[in-house]
Every structure is written in structure tokens, then in C-alpha cells.
Design a protein around this motif. Structure first.
Motif, short mmCIF file in Angstrom:
data_model
loop_
_atom_site.label_atom_id
_atom_site.label_comp_id
_atom_site.label_asym_id
_atom_site.label_seq_id
_atom_site.Cartn_x
_atom_site.Cartn_y
_atom_site.Cartn_z
N ILE A 174 -4.65 10.54 7.83
CA ILE A 174 -5.16 9.26 7.48
C ILE A 174 -4.31 8.23 8.00
N LEU A 175 -5.03 7.03 8.57
CA LEU A 175 -4.30 5.89 9.38
C LEU A 175 -4.95 4.65 8.59
N LEU A 176 -4.10 4.00 8.04
CA LEU A 176 -4.48 2.83 7.21
C LEU A 176 -4.23 1.80 8.27
N VAL A 177 -5.07 1.44 9.07
CA VAL A 177 -4.69 0.48 10.56
C VAL A 177 -4.90 -1.12 9.66
N ARG A 178 -3.84 -1.55 10.13
CA ARG A 178 -3.46 -2.98 9.85
C ARG A 178 -3.31 -3.93 10.80
N PRO A 215 -9.08 1.09 7.44
CA PRO A 215 -8.47 -0.23 7.21
C PRO A 215 -8.51 -0.54 5.73
N PRO A 216 -7.40 -1.05 5.23
CA PRO A 216 -7.42 -1.47 4.03
C PRO A 216 -8.27 -2.70 3.30
N CYS A 217 -9.76 -2.27 3.36
CA CYS A 217 -10.72 -3.20 3.02
C CYS A 217 -11.42 -2.84 1.57
N PRO A 218 -10.65 -3.58 0.49
CA PRO A 218 -11.05 -3.46 -0.81
C PRO A 218 -12.72 -3.78 -1.04
N LEU A 267 -6.79 -5.15 -6.18
CA LEU A 267 -7.33 -4.64 -4.77
C LEU A 267 -6.40 -3.64 -4.39
N VAL A 268 -5.16 -3.69 -4.08
CA VAL A 268 -4.51 -2.48 -3.82
C VAL A 268 -4.76 -1.12 -4.25
N ASP A 269 -4.95 -1.14 -5.74
CA ASP A 269 -5.35 -0.03 -6.23
C ASP A 269 -6.92 0.81 -5.54
N PHE A 270 -7.64 -0.35 -5.58
CA PHE A 270 -8.84 0.22 -4.85
C PHE A 270 -8.56 1.07 -3.62
N VAL A 271 -7.83 0.32 -2.53
CA VAL A 271 -7.62 1.18 -1.49
C VAL A 271 -6.91 2.17 -1.76
N VAL A 272 -5.72 2.25 -2.36
CA VAL A 272 -4.95 3.42 -2.67
C VAL A 272 -5.79 4.61 -3.32
N GLY A 273 -6.61 4.21 -4.32
CA GLY A 273 -7.44 4.96 -4.70
C GLY A 273 -8.42 5.91 -3.90
N ARG A 274 -8.98 4.93 -2.80
CA ARG A 274 -9.69 5.63 -1.81
C ARG A 274 -8.89 6.34 -0.81
N ILE A 275 -7.75 6.29 -0.64
CA ILE A 275 -6.99 7.28 0.28
C ILE A 275 -6.72 8.44 -0.78
N LEU A 276 -6.31 8.41 -1.98
CA LEU A 276 -6.38 9.56 -2.95
C LEU A 276 -7.58 10.29 -2.86
N TYR A 283 0.86 -1.10 -0.17
CA TYR A 283 -0.02 -0.10 -0.05
C TYR A 283 0.87 1.18 0.02
N ALA A 284 1.98 1.30 0.66
CA ALA A 284 2.74 2.26 0.67
C ALA A 284 3.41 2.46 -0.51
N LYS A 285 3.95 1.39 -1.07
CA LYS A 285 4.75 1.68 -2.30
C LYS A 285 3.64 2.12 -3.21
N ARG A 286 2.60 1.68 -3.74
CA ARG A 286 1.63 2.06 -4.56
C ARG A 286 1.16 3.58 -4.34
#
Length: 183
Positions: free
Chosen positions: A116-120, A144-147, A159-168, A15-18
């Protein structure tokens, strides 16, 4: 935008990378813990420093309290802790700024800046939930990263892009990383 990306020691380096890849047009300030560097290497397959060669960003050690991120007088637009370990969550919720990640988050809270906290973690304990509620009541965004699955993702990257898109989205940054809801 000036954005701090703090990477704590929880699984979810992807998630951090993307997120960093999608923030390359912004002024980035990166804080990464030592354990997060090890997790990044384990999960992504390359050293964090090697990955960051392709990006313009200021990178700070998690122990560097001389970093401008430790001061409220240094203005950033937002901070994303991605992934956010429950240890970091606990420190942030209690105001225990023992390192630069928790201090940067603390500054955002006191200065009323976007955090924003992406709690894992899974499952969450009552302590984790109480800490998230406490921070949410202070205006912190808990993600929390819930796609979603309505768009029929085919790969882990989807799945990662969904979460990162929501962060954006939370940062008000236009993106097309995922198919939005619609009939």
C-alpha cells in the motif's frame, strides 16, 4: 500480522504516527529515511525514536540492506509506505531498489504480497500518474490520503483517522476509526 511500515520523506508524518499506534498488536518492522525523521520531528513535535519508545517494533535504517525486509525469503504479510514521496513512488515503479524502503516494496511486488502506497503530492504530474497506474496494474494499492467528509469531521485527528481506518480496511484489520457510510 507481520507488517512493514516504511516512512519516506514526504509531508504526512501524522499518518505514519497514527497507523503505528493502531498496529501495536501486530509484529511491526519500521523503516524510516533520514529526511522522514526530520519531517516527523517538525510535524509531530517529538523525535521519532522518542515516539517509538512506547511500541514493540524492529526499526531499520533506510540504508540497511542486511535487514530481513530486503529478502523475499523473509515473510511479511504487508508493507505500507506512509507517507510515500513521489521519489519513492518513482523508485518503486522502476524497480530501482536504492534503499530499504524501495527494496522492501520491490520484494512485496515480486513476492505478490500486499503493498500500500500513501502517495503524498499535489498536484500529480503525468509522470506521477503513470507510475501509480503502472504499480496499480501490478496489484499495488495506491491510496493518496483523501479523507471523506460525509461523516462531518470536526478535527484534524478525525481526518487522519478516516485515512488510517481505510488503510486498516485494506489490511483486513477491523477498526472503528471513522463513521462508515450509511443513511
Amino acid at each position: 500480522m507481520k507488517i512493514a511500515v516504511c516512512i519516506s520523506g514526504a509531508s504526512g508524518a501524522i499518518y505514519a504516527k497514527r497507523l503505528i499506534e493502531n498496529l501495536k498488536e501486530h509484529e511491526l518492522f519500521i523503516v524510516i529515511s533520514e529526511i522522514a525523521k526530520k519531517i516527523f520531528k517538525d510535524e509531530i513535535g517529538i523525535e521519532f525514536d522518542e515516539f517509538m519508545i512506547n511500541f514493540k517494533a524492529k526499526i531499520y535504517d533506510n540504508k540497511d540492506f542486511s535487514s530481513p525486509l530486503a529478502s523475499g525469503s523473509f515473510k511479511i504479510d504487508a508493507c505500507v509506505v506512509v507517507p510515500c514521496s513521489v521519489k519513492s513512488l518513482s523508485a518503486i515503479a522502476s524497480g530501482y531498489a536504492e534503499n530499504l524502503i524501495s527494496r522492501c516494496a520491490d520484494v512485496c511486488i515480486k513476492e505478490k504480497r500486499k503493498l500500500i502506497l500513501l502517495v503524498r503530492e499535489m498536484p500529480f504530474s503525468s509522470i506521477h500518474l503513470e507510475n501509480m497506474l503502472k504499480l496499480s496494474n501490478l496489484g499495488v494499492t495506491i491510496m493518496p490520503p483523501c479523507p471523506g467528509f460525509y461523516y462531518k469531521p470536526k478535527t484534524i485527528e478525525d481526518l487522519v483517522d478516516f485515512v488510517v481506518g481505510r488503510i486498516l480496511d485494506q489490511l483486513s484489520i477491523e477498526n472503528n476509526l471513522f463513521k462508515r457510510w450509511g443513511w
